[in-house]
Design an enzyme around this catalytic site. Structure first.
Site, short mmCIF file in Angstrom:
data_model
loop_
_atom_site.label_atom_id
_atom_site.label_comp_id
_atom_site.label_asym_id
_atom_site.label_seq_id
_atom_site.Cartn_x
_atom_site.Cartn_y
_atom_site.Cartn_z
N GLY A 1 -1.97 0.22 8.12
CA GLY A 1 -2.54 -0.32 6.90
C GLY A 1 -1.55 -1.23 6.21
O GLY A 1 -0.33 -1.14 6.43
N GLN B 1 2.26 -5.97 -0.56
CA GLN B 1 3.32 -5.81 0.44
C GLN B 1 3.71 -7.15 1.09
O GLN B 1 4.75 -7.23 1.72
CB GLN B 1 2.91 -4.81 1.53
CG GLN B 1 2.79 -3.38 1.01
CD GLN B 1 2.43 -2.43 2.13
OE1 GLN B 1 1.27 -2.26 2.45
NE2 GLN B 1 3.43 -1.81 2.74
N CYS C 1 5.60 4.03 5.46
CA CYS C 1 5.12 2.80 4.81
C CYS C 1 5.94 1.64 5.34
O CYS C 1 7.16 1.75 5.45
CB CYS C 1 5.31 2.94 3.30
SG CYS C 1 4.83 1.47 2.37
N LEU C 2 5.25 0.53 5.64
CA LEU C 2 5.97 -0.64 6.16
C LEU C 2 6.95 -1.19 5.13
O LEU C 2 7.90 -1.88 5.49
CB LEU C 2 4.97 -1.72 6.58
CG LEU C 2 4.07 -1.37 7.78
CD1 LEU C 2 3.08 -2.50 8.04
CD2 LEU C 2 4.89 -1.08 9.02
N HIS D 1 -3.40 5.69 0.44
CA HIS D 1 -2.06 5.08 0.44
C HIS D 1 -2.14 3.60 0.07
O HIS D 1 -1.38 3.11 -0.78
CB HIS D 1 -1.44 5.27 1.83
CG HIS D 1 -0.10 4.65 2.02
ND1 HIS D 1 1.04 5.39 2.27
CD2 HIS D 1 0.30 3.35 2.02
CE1 HIS D 1 2.07 4.56 2.41
NE2 HIS D 1 1.65 3.33 2.25
N GLU D 2 -3.08 2.88 0.71
CA GLU D 2 -3.18 1.44 0.47
C GLU D 2 -3.70 1.13 -0.93
O GLU D 2 -3.22 0.20 -1.59
CB GLU D 2 -4.07 0.77 1.53
CG GLU D 2 -3.58 0.89 2.97
CD GLU D 2 -2.11 0.59 3.17
OE1 GLU D 2 -1.55 -0.26 2.43
OE2 GLU D 2 -1.50 1.21 4.06
N HIS E 1 -1.04 1.22 -3.45
CA HIS E 1 -0.21 0.00 -3.51
C HIS E 1 -0.76 -0.99 -4.53
O HIS E 1 0.00 -1.72 -5.16
CB HIS E 1 -0.18 -0.70 -2.14
CG HIS E 1 0.87 -0.19 -1.21
ND1 HIS E 1 2.22 -0.26 -1.49
CD2 HIS E 1 0.79 0.37 0.03
CE1 HIS E 1 2.92 0.23 -0.47
NE2 HIS E 1 2.08 0.64 0.47
ZN ZN Z 1 2.59 1.48 2.22
#
Ligand code: ZN
Length: 161
Positions: free
Chosen positions: A46, A51, A89-90, A131-132, A135
């Site tokens: 995701g 991000q 998380c990226l 999670h997304e 963000h």
């Molecule tokens: Zn993330």
């Protein structure tokens, strides 16, 4: 295809609240395609627009099961159950932490034509959506974790969100 630069923890943009999408323009479509490209390149499941430095309410998700999902102005309208698992998380590379989240969510969103659409998810898909969407409100998963970030074990295969 274009890979965008992923913003990392410590970058203030990750703490900001994103603005709703008002229209799907050519640049919105390009952003969404680039978000998928960037997510796949980084082997994530995701990615949210902030991000890659864009403060708009857009997320892409692909848990490699079922169809990829694009969320535009998403809202969680229903949730139930509980699941606890390691999350990554990226934007927080090489780290994991245990997070408890709802096991089921129903999300109202817009599709690429700005028509209302509803997605339901359980397990990993529900986790990824929560999670997304976090963000988009400037929340990193560490704020919801029951422990500090830990280093990801080298031998562990983890697909980051
Ligand atoms: Zn993330």
């Amino acid at each position: 295809m274009a890979i965008r630069k992923i913003r990392y923890i410590g970058d203030d943009i990750l703490k900001k609240k994103c603005k709703p999408v008002k229209a799907i323009t050519d640049s919105t479509k390009e952003l969404i395609q680039d978000m998928f490209d960037t997510m796949y390149e980084a082997n994530g499941v995701g990615l949210a627009a902030p991000q890659v430095g864009i403060l708009r309410r857009i997320c892409v998700i692909d848990i490699r099961e079922g169809d990829p999902v694009v969320l535009i102005n998403p809202e969680i309208v229903e949730s139930s159950g509980e699941q606890t698992d390691e999350e990554g998380c990226l934007s927080v590379p090489g780290k994991v932490a245990e997070v408890t989240r709802a096991n089921y969510v129903k999300v109202s969103s817009l599709d690429m034509d700005m028509n209302p659409v509803t997605y339901e998810g359980e397990g990993l898909l529900a986790r990824a959506m929560q999670h997304e969407i976090d963000h988009l409100d400037g929340i990193l998963y560490g704020e919801r974790a029951s422990e500090p970030y830990r280093d990801l074990e080298e031998e562990e295969e983890w697909e980051e969100e």
